[in-house]
Design a protein around this motif. Sequence first.
Motif, PDB file in Angstrom:
ATOM      1  N   GLU A   1       0.827  -1.213   0.000  1.00 40.30           N
ATOM      2  CA  GLU A   1       0.000   0.000   0.000  1.00 40.30           C
ATOM      3  C   GLU A   1       0.863   1.266   0.000  1.00 40.30           C
ATOM      4  OE1 GLU A   1      -3.737   1.912   2.555  1.00 40.30           O
ATOM      5  OE2 GLU A   1      -2.757   0.071   3.204  1.00 40.30           O
ATOM      6  N   ASP A   2       0.559   2.148  -0.964  1.00 36.04           N
ATOM      7  CA  ASP A   2       1.217   3.454  -1.117  1.00 36.04           C
ATOM      8  C   ASP A   2       2.717   3.354  -1.389  1.00 36.04           C
ATOM      9  OD1 ASP A   2      -1.213   4.687  -0.643  1.00 36.04           O
ATOM     10  OD2 ASP A   2      -0.856   4.823   1.529  1.00 36.04           O
ATOM     11  N   CYS A   3       3.221   2.143  -1.718  1.00 29.68           N
ATOM     12  CA  CYS A   3       4.657   1.986  -1.998  1.00 29.68           C
ATOM     13  C   CYS A   3       4.908   1.325  -3.355  1.00 29.68           C
ATOM     14  CB  CYS A   3       5.324   1.158  -0.899  1.00 29.68           C
ATOM     15  SG  CYS A   3       5.352   1.954   0.720  1.00 29.68           S
ATOM     16  N   LEU A   4       4.239   0.218  -3.597  1.00 27.63           N
ATOM     17  CA  LEU A   4       4.490  -0.563  -4.806  1.00 27.63           C
ATOM     18  C   LEU A   4       3.207  -1.239  -5.243  1.00 27.63           C
ATOM     19  CD1 LEU A   4       6.591  -1.750  -6.837  1.00 27.63           C
ATOM     20  CD2 LEU A   4       6.854  -3.665  -5.242  1.00 27.63           C
ATOM     21  N   HIS A   5       2.931  -1.140  -6.533  1.00 25.29           N
ATOM     22  CA  HIS A   5       1.735  -1.772  -7.076  1.00 25.29           C
ATOM     23  C   HIS A   5       2.079  -2.251  -8.483  1.00 25.29           C
ATOM     24  CE1 HIS A   5      -2.851  -1.603  -7.992  1.00 25.29           C
ATOM     25  NE2 HIS A   5      -2.402  -2.829  -7.822  1.00 25.29           N
ATOM     26  N   ILE A   6       2.083  -3.587  -8.669  1.00 31.40           N
ATOM     27  CA  ILE A   6       2.400  -4.138  -9.977  1.00 31.40           C
ATOM     28  C   ILE A   6       1.281  -5.070 -10.418  1.00 31.40           C
ATOM     29  CG2 ILE A   6       4.902  -3.981  -9.614  1.00 31.40           C
ATOM     30  CD1 ILE A   6       4.908  -6.969  -9.048  1.00 31.40           C
ATOM     31  N   GLU A   7       1.192  -5.251 -11.716  1.00 31.34           N
ATOM     32  CA  GLU A   7       0.207  -6.150 -12.322  1.00 31.34           C
ATOM     33  C   GLU A   7       0.974  -7.097 -13.253  1.00 31.34           C
ATOM     34  OE1 GLU A   7      -3.993  -5.543 -14.612  1.00 31.34           O
ATOM     35  OE2 GLU A   7      -2.230  -4.604 -15.508  1.00 31.34           O
ATOM     36  N   PHE A   8       0.858  -8.396 -12.990  1.00 30.45           N
ATOM     37  CA  PHE A   8       1.517  -9.347 -13.877  1.00 30.45           C
ATOM     38  C   PHE A   8       0.477 -10.242 -14.539  1.00 30.45           C
ATOM     39  CE2 PHE A   8       1.634 -11.459  -9.718  1.00 30.45           C
ATOM     40  CZ  PHE A   8       1.158 -12.723 -10.019  1.00 30.45           C
ATOM     41  N   GLU A   9       0.804 -10.652 -15.751  1.00 29.48           N
ATOM     42  CA  GLU A   9      -0.124 -11.447 -16.555  1.00 29.48           C
ATOM     43  C   GLU A   9       0.665 -12.478 -17.342  1.00 29.48           C
ATOM     44  OE1 GLU A   9      -3.269 -10.869 -20.282  1.00 29.48           O
ATOM     45  OE2 GLU A   9      -2.472  -9.135 -19.194  1.00 29.48           O
ATOM     46  N   TYR A  10       0.223 -13.742 -17.272  1.00 28.12           N
ATOM     47  CA  TYR A  10       0.760 -14.820 -18.092  1.00 28.12           C
ATOM     48  C   TYR A  10      -0.342 -15.295 -19.040  1.00 28.12           C
ATOM     49  CZ  TYR A  10       4.254 -14.827 -14.370  1.00 28.12           C
ATOM     50  OH  TYR A  10       5.204 -14.449 -13.460  1.00 28.12           O
TER      51      TYR A  10
ATOM     52  N   CYS B   1       4.918 -17.087 -21.756  1.00 23.16           N
ATOM     53  CA  CYS B   1       4.944 -15.687 -22.185  1.00 23.16           C
ATOM     54  C   CYS B   1       4.042 -14.863 -21.267  1.00 23.16           C
ATOM     55  CB  CYS B   1       4.476 -15.548 -23.636  1.00 23.16           C
ATOM     56  SG  CYS B   1       5.559 -16.356 -24.840  1.00 23.16           S
ATOM     57  N   GLY B   2       4.472 -13.662 -20.984  1.00 26.50           N
ATOM     58  CA  GLY B   2       3.680 -12.787 -20.125  1.00 26.50           C
ATOM     59  C   GLY B   2       4.259 -11.386 -20.107  1.00 26.50           C
ATOM     60  N   LYS B   3       3.734 -10.579 -19.207  1.00 28.89           N
ATOM     61  CA  LYS B   3       4.209  -9.203 -19.070  1.00 28.89           C
ATOM     62  C   LYS B   3       3.942  -8.724 -17.648  1.00 28.89           C
ATOM     63  CE  LYS B   3      -0.162  -7.512 -21.020  1.00 28.89           C
ATOM     64  NZ  LYS B   3      -0.790  -6.695 -22.089  1.00 28.89           N
ATOM     65  N   ILE B   4       4.756  -7.764 -17.227  1.00 25.89           N
ATOM     66  CA  ILE B   4       4.648  -7.188 -15.892  1.00 25.89           C
ATOM     67  C   ILE B   4       4.541  -5.674 -16.050  1.00 25.89           C
ATOM     68  CG2 ILE B   4       5.781  -6.921 -13.656  1.00 25.89           C
ATOM     69  CD1 ILE B   4       7.232  -9.567 -14.270  1.00 25.89           C
ATOM     70  N   ASN B   5       3.497  -5.109 -15.455  1.00 23.65           N
ATOM     71  CA  ASN B   5       3.219  -3.676 -15.578  1.00 23.65           C
ATOM     72  C   ASN B   5       3.352  -3.030 -14.202  1.00 23.65           C
ATOM     73  OD1 ASN B   5       2.438  -1.187 -16.468  1.00 23.65           O
ATOM     74  ND2 ASN B   5       0.262  -1.699 -16.660  1.00 23.65           N
ATOM     75  N   PHE B   6       4.165  -1.970 -14.124  1.00 20.32           N
ATOM     76  CA  PHE B   6       4.357  -1.249 -12.871  1.00 20.32           C
ATOM     77  C   PHE B   6       3.355  -0.089 -12.813  1.00 20.32           C
ATOM     78  CE2 PHE B   6       8.301  -3.484 -13.356  1.00 20.32           C
ATOM     79  CZ  PHE B   6       8.675  -3.796 -12.057  1.00 20.32           C
ATOM     80  N   LEU B   7       2.370  -0.222 -11.927  1.00 23.93           N
ATOM     81  CA  LEU B   7       1.337   0.793 -11.786  1.00 23.93           C
ATOM     82  C   LEU B   7       1.733   1.885 -10.786  1.00 23.93           C
ATOM     83  CD1 LEU B   7      -1.770  -1.581 -11.684  1.00 23.93           C
ATOM     84  CD2 LEU B   7      -0.719  -0.484 -13.670  1.00 23.93           C
ATOM     85  N   LEU B   8       2.525   1.505  -9.778  1.00 27.65           N
ATOM     86  CA  LEU B   8       2.968   2.465  -8.772  1.00 27.65           C
ATOM     87  C   LEU B   8       4.340   2.034  -8.267  1.00 27.65           C
ATOM     88  CD1 LEU B   8       2.439   4.910  -6.880  1.00 27.65           C
ATOM     89  CD2 LEU B   8       1.375   3.284  -5.275  1.00 27.65           C
ATOM     90  N   VAL B   9       5.308   2.941  -8.305  1.00 26.50           N
ATOM     91  CA  VAL B   9       6.667   2.622  -7.863  1.00 26.50           C
ATOM     92  C   VAL B   9       7.170   3.759  -6.975  1.00 26.50           C
ATOM     93  CG1 VAL B   9       9.011   2.037  -8.539  1.00 26.50           C
ATOM     94  CG2 VAL B   9       7.105   1.359 -10.010  1.00 26.50           C
ATOM     95  N   ARG B  10       7.274   3.506  -5.671  1.00 31.68           N
ATOM     96  CA  ARG B  10       7.850   4.457  -4.721  1.00 31.68           C
ATOM     97  C   ARG B  10       8.974   3.806  -3.914  1.00 31.68           C
ATOM     98  NH1 ARG B  10       2.385   7.491  -2.382  1.00 31.68           N
ATOM     99  NH2 ARG B  10       1.785   8.466  -4.378  1.00 31.68           N
ATOM    100  N   ILE B  11       9.477   2.696  -4.431  1.00 34.32           N
ATOM    101  CA  ILE B  11      10.586   1.986  -3.808  1.00 34.32           C
ATOM    102  C   ILE B  11      11.714   1.915  -4.830  1.00 34.32           C
ATOM    103  CG2 ILE B  11      11.344  -0.196  -2.787  1.00 34.32           C
ATOM    104  CD1 ILE B  11       8.532  -0.722  -1.907  1.00 34.32           C
TER     105      ILE B  11
END
Length: 394
Positions: free
Chosen positions: A235-244, A256-266
Amino acid sequence: RPRNRREIRIVRERSIEHLERRRRHVEIMAFFGGLGTGGLQIKIHLTGTPETNPSDIFHLRHRPSWKVRKNVFTALKSHAISSAPALSPSNGNVSGPQRIMVYSCNHETEGEVTLTMPNGKKLDHLGIQVKFFGRIDMEAGAHEGRPHYDFISLSKELLPPGSLFDTRTIPFNFRGVEKIHESYHGRNVSVKYFVRVEVLRQWLPPITQEHEVLVQIPGVEPSVNEPIKMEVGIEDCLHIEFEYEKRCYHLRDVICGKINFLLVRIKIKHMELAVIRRETSGEGVALSAAMSTAGGGGGAGGGPTTGAKSDMQNIVTETQTLLKYEIMDGAPVKGELIPVRLYLRGIPADMTPTYHAENNRFAVRYFLNLVLVDEEDRRYFKQQEIILWRKELG
């Protein structure tokens, strides 16, 4: 390490003496072993080759095991060598190392038993039998009580009581046997099929010889194979979304997949992806798998019963990292998309399908472990189970 010619000569003489003592020891053991068996030699030869039965028999470069090979490129090299044609043994005799064959579950187990006696010797016996076993072996140190369980046990008579004077070759077959489990060689449990020949003797233990039969079961692709999508973070630090792209893969597939960084405060230093194999063995594996699938969340049902707790205490779990590689180096920014592509065929280990509570004695599951490491070497990880199935022999 020898430093001059005199020390080199001493080391060489000691090596020659050691080899000579070892040779004499082998000769003595062979002599007494021959007395114990009466000089009888037993050879078991299974019929069929990849050339005659390409859909049911496949040539392996090495015997499957639990270990992870050090060289990552060995898996691709062994696949290329296994696909190349090899010389077939003539008349069942092989001068070099024997070819390791793996058989389909639909292949009939049949072959020949060759009994050879030295010239001028005779062996009286009370009958000769050939047996076929399907066995689950449990590691004695990890599991107390029953060391193995036979789910297949068949026996046929090769010869009635009599005497052996020379060489005899006797055919045998075990047809219509349903092989419900794959051959598996794990850390604390193994599944083996083998043919055993027993020569019964009076007042003496029987003379036995065994030959393992490696069995694999080709499967079909699951009808439901939905993609894996999940959002995780702090919460309020890191938020990622991964999909395979999917959950189920065959053993030579590509993840095969992808990783999306929605919030990065670290301040992230790097990110890595690992493939983990988890072997669970012991009585009550099915209950353990059901509880782990349920997630262990609290509800109206309460905790496990006393019997369930005792079964859980007898379960042994071994976790093994098959492959780990870095998929990102440096700090990401918001909205950055990291692609993922992992070739299962390149994993330097003998991959198996996912086993769900086989005979309620063991299970093998595979996970993708996504790990993020920050500049203070703190690790944030998320595991996701994937289902593996066998498309073809190999």
